[in-house]
Write an enzyme that holds these catalytic residues in place. Structure first.
Site, short mmCIF file in Angstrom:
data_model
loop_
_atom_site.label_atom_id
_atom_site.label_comp_id
_atom_site.label_asym_id
_atom_site.label_seq_id
_atom_site.Cartn_x
_atom_site.Cartn_y
_atom_site.Cartn_z
CD GLU A 166 -1.43 -0.31 3.68
OE1 GLU A 166 -1.92 -1.29 3.96
OE2 GLU A 166 -1.54 0.90 4.38
CB CYS A 200 -2.11 -5.92 5.85
SG CYS A 200 -1.74 -4.25 6.89
CG HIS A 240 -2.51 -8.95 9.55
ND1 HIS A 240 -1.18 -8.26 9.30
CD2 HIS A 240 -3.07 -7.75 9.96
CE1 HIS A 240 -1.34 -7.11 9.13
NE2 HIS A 240 -2.35 -6.79 9.69
#
Lengths: 347, 140
Positions: A80, A112, A234
């Site tokens: 990103e 992400c 994550h």
């Protein structure tokens, strides 16, 4: 079977301690670091960006896999913080690692989890025999608005994974995804920093998507927590993956090795993949890894991975995640602000 | 509006991204940047493209404390003459190294970095810099 034939990581050398950032904004640094589970974060140097981080990680992956880069048929870079809004980062990576021009290439964006989305696409291309080897990269120099909660965790790093079906070091036995329209975190076109829904990023976003993704993978593969040796979730901070593990009944020791977020912060598109790389650096052949990547917006990609004997032969040639974590130089907030171009007067 | 320097950069991409030069098979000499003819063998020379391994040592260096505007964010920084293992020498910035740690004969490896950019909306120039060789766990 399709799997990982090589992987490489890169983490910039600079670190800033959570306490140093907290001191600038009048917060209790020690309490904040403990609460977030992030004690320091990586900071890119003034001459580092997603292209340079991706190239370094990709060169490590190619070296580990011992492949001829002209056999790579696809490059996808998930991030990103691509340096150009229009001009794919993958083109620079391809040229810098010596790929043939006869490849397909594109940049991915899904907060992400753009890197794991790239892994899934490469798996499809290899499985359908359209390509021999695909290169999937998750890399970021994450932005955090000065004074915002994100500033404590938004870090830099990248992971490159080569997907193929010969000399596989870790087989990807299964993958699935869970996607909804959940506006928990976003950055509008032209904006320098992202915005987020604060506490909304928790239950309806991260925990719902990672939880649903994990449960769906357990169901499809007819497995339970006991069937896996390592878990990777994550890690936007050190708190969320631990809480997720608790919800799913994952013993602490099965999650511990993936929590590199404590030392380097959230590497965004590289986050779950960095945890996976740290596990691959140490896992014995035959170990099973359960990974769920999460991307705001929102979605999750889940993977069931089995470590193969081949991995032992591939160790010792390229730096491990821990090698990069240990190579560090601390900087203060002023240097951090200079490197991250937070002084607008300097351009 | 056409941007300045685009074609000039594009011609050099291969050389500056991967340290690609030439090897003269007649006199067994390596050159960087790439040459049109071998300066020693002239018309008897046989040049072939060669991608350097990117490993070498610092031949000599300088610490830059007064820099152009686009490098001000990095001062003080190290610029060195690096002697590649194949014999060619080139000038490059040394990164990931504190100025008090750099020394002649320091073992270095090439890395990929941003060199400069043509303003906020112009192209970004990437290329080689060098850094001290890294520790690799398990490496003999």
């Amino acid at each position: 079977m399709v799997g990982i034939i090589g992987y490489g990581v890169y983490i910039p050398r600079y670190r800033i301690k959570t306490e140093k950032i907290a001191a600038v904004w009048g917060e209790d640094g020690e309490k904040l670091a403990k609460g977030l589970g992030v004690f320091e974060k990586s900071v890119p140097g003034p001459d580092e960006d997603v292209a340079t981080i991706s190239v370094e990680a990709a060169r490590n992956a190619v070296k580990r896999a011992q492949i001829d880069p002209t056999n790579i048929g696809a490059i996808y870079v998930g991030s990103e913080s691509h340096p150009y809004a229009v001009k794919p980062t993958g083109t620079m990576v391809s040229e810098a690692i010596g790929c043939s021009p006869h490849i397909t290439c594109a940049d991915f964006e899904f907060a992400c989890k753009a890197g794991t989305a790239a892994i899934q696409v490469c798996m499809g291309l290899v499985k359908s025999k359209m390509i021999k080897i695909g290169l999937a990269i998750g890399s970021d120099t994450a932005q955090g608005r000065p004074g915002d909660a994100l500033e404590y965790s938004a870090a830099a790093g990248g992971v490159a994974i080569l997907v193929g079906n010969k000399n596989v070091v870790a087989t990807i036995e299964h993958t699935s995804s869970f996607t909804t329209d959940t506006p928990d975190f976003w950055r509008r076109e032209g904006q320098a920093f992202p915005s987020h829904g604060a506490r909304f990023t928790g239950e309806p976003a991260y925990f719902r998507h990672v939880g649903e993704g994990a449960r769906a993978l357990f169901k499809t593969t007819n497995t339970t927590v006991d069937d896996y040796d390592y878990f990777v979730f994550h890690s936007p901070n050190g708190k969320f993956p631990v809480a997720m593990g608790r919800q799913l009944g994952v013993p602490k020791e099965k999650l511990e090795d993936s929590l590199v977020v404590r030392q380097i912060g959230n590497t965004y598109s590289g986050s779950a993949m960095m945890g996976l790389a740290n596990v691959l650096d140490i896992a014995d052949p035959g170990s099973k890894i359960f990974m769920v990547a999460y991307g705001s917006g929102a979605g999750s990609d889940s993977f069931a991975i089995r470590v193969e004997d081949e991995i032992v032969k591939r160790r010792g040639e390229v730096p491990t995640v821990q090698d990069y974590i240990e190579r560090k130089t601390y900087i203060n907030y002023a240097t951090y602000a200079k490197y991250r171009r937070k002084f607008k007067a300097l351009g | 509006m056409a941007e300045k320097g685009v074609a000039q950069l594009w011609r050099k991409i291969k050389a500056i991204y991967t340290i690609q030069g030439d090897h003269c098979t007649t006199c067994d000499t390596y050159y960087f940047p790439p040459r049109v003819v071998c300066p020693q063998c002239r018309r008897k020379g046989q040049l072939e493209k060669y991608t350097f391994k990117g490993l070498g040592k610092i031949h000599t260096f300088a610490i830059v404390r007064q820099a152009p505007d686009t490098f001000k964010r990095q001062i003080p920084y190290i610029v060195a003459q690096v002697e590649l293992d194949e014999g060619a020498r080139l000038t490059a910035q040394i990164v990931n190294c504190d100025i008090e740690d750099v020394h002649i004969d320091m073992r270095v490896r090439s890395c990929f970095r941003k060199i400069t950019e043509y303003g906020e909306s112009g192209i970004i120039i990437y290329g080689y810099k060098f850094e001290p060789t890294m520790k690799v766990t398990g490496h003999e």
